[in-house]
Write an enzyme that holds these catalytic residues in place. Structure first.
Site, PDB file in Angstrom:
ATOM      1  N   GLY A 152       1.186  -1.159   0.158  1.00  0.00           N
ATOM      2  CA  GLY A 152      -0.072  -0.037  -0.231  1.00  0.00           C
ATOM      3  C   GLY A 152       0.850   1.203  -0.286  1.00  0.00           C
ATOM      4  O   GLY A 152       1.293   1.587   1.101  1.00  0.00           O
ATOM      5  N   CYS A 181      -7.300  -6.902   2.145  1.00  0.00           N
ATOM      6  CA  CYS A 181      -7.212  -6.070   0.544  1.00  0.00           C
ATOM      7  C   CYS A 181      -8.415  -6.159  -0.201  1.00  0.00           C
ATOM      8  O   CYS A 181      -8.616  -5.754  -1.720  1.00  0.00           O
ATOM      9  CB  CYS A 181      -6.011  -6.732   0.210  1.00  0.00           C
ATOM     10  SG  CYS A 181      -4.378  -6.673   0.434  1.00  0.00           S
TER      11      CYS A 181
END
Length: 232
Positions: A152, A181
């Site tokens: 990320g 996710c």
């Protein structure tokens, strides 16, 4: 967590210097704010840095994160943050690495940056004969369909912050409290579960070596920690 060895971590060729800071065990919020401050304050003369840390238990929702993907957080806090991606979990036994890099200096784009991180993780896992792969459209690294590392990132004025998390030897139960996710039922795994070492230092050393090689860096250990105070 033991400190990283004092010898510089070198790529296979002469590379760009970068400060390596081992933050030990830290709560997520202060490290996040410190990354923001570092990125906001840096200019073209600022040396790149790489931070490594283990976080206290926390769920983080990225900019694409949907609250409904946090199923049952229980006593684990949930933070909305400014990285890309959706929801993930951080906790003890997970190695988190924050590359704070100037992509213009490295002469690479965001897509190449992500691919290089994934390749560093794949190369690190290969050290213990763990065959891993990336997936198109689903950043991170997977082994047999199970996710072992998440990515990320955020890029501001060409400079990166946030980064990667690698499950080394940790309690994976909190991942069942979310759709990791954003994928319902996504399985997760760890280095230890796949036959790798349980020691964080062994994994850390190999991953840092792989990252240095991918980005052409010479990592120079720095003893000073960033300012981890939170704004009033």
């Amino acid at each position: 967590m033991d400190a990283v060895a004092v010898e510089p971590v070198r790529s296979s060729a002469v590379g760009l210097p970068a400060q390596l800071r081992d933050l030990g065990h830290q709560s997520y919020g202060p490290v996040w704010r410190a990354m923001q401050r570092f990125t906001d304050a840096r200019d073209e003369r600022t040396a790149d840095e790489v931070w490594v840390v283990e976080h206290a238990p926390v769920f983080t929702l990225g900019q694409a994160g949907k609250p409904e993907h946090v199923l049952a957080p229980g006593d684990i806090p949930v933070l909305q943050v400014d990285r890309g991606g959706q929801v993930t979990y951080h906790g003890p036994g997970q190695l988190v690495v924050y590359p704070l890099l100037d992509l213009r200096r490295l002469k690479i784009g965001v897509r190449d940056y992500v691919c290089k991180i994934e390749q560093a993780l794949i190369g690190m896992l290969d050290e213990w004969n763990i065959v891993a792969e990336r997936r198109d459209g689903a950043p991170g690294v997977y082994v047999g369909g199970a996710k072992i590392a998440a990515l990320g990132i955020r890029v501001r004025r060409g400079c990166t912050f946030h980064g990667l998390s690698l499950n080394v030897d940790m309690d994976l139960e909190p991942f069942h409290r979310i759709n990791p996710c954003g994928y319902q039922g996504l399985q997760v795994t760890s280095v230890l579960d796949l036959g790798g070492p349980s020691g964080m230092d062994a994994v850390k050393a190999v991953l840092l070596e792989q990252l240095a090689r991918q980005f052409g860096l010479v990592l120079q250990p720095a003893s000073a920690l960033p300012d981890l105070s939170l704004p009033a």
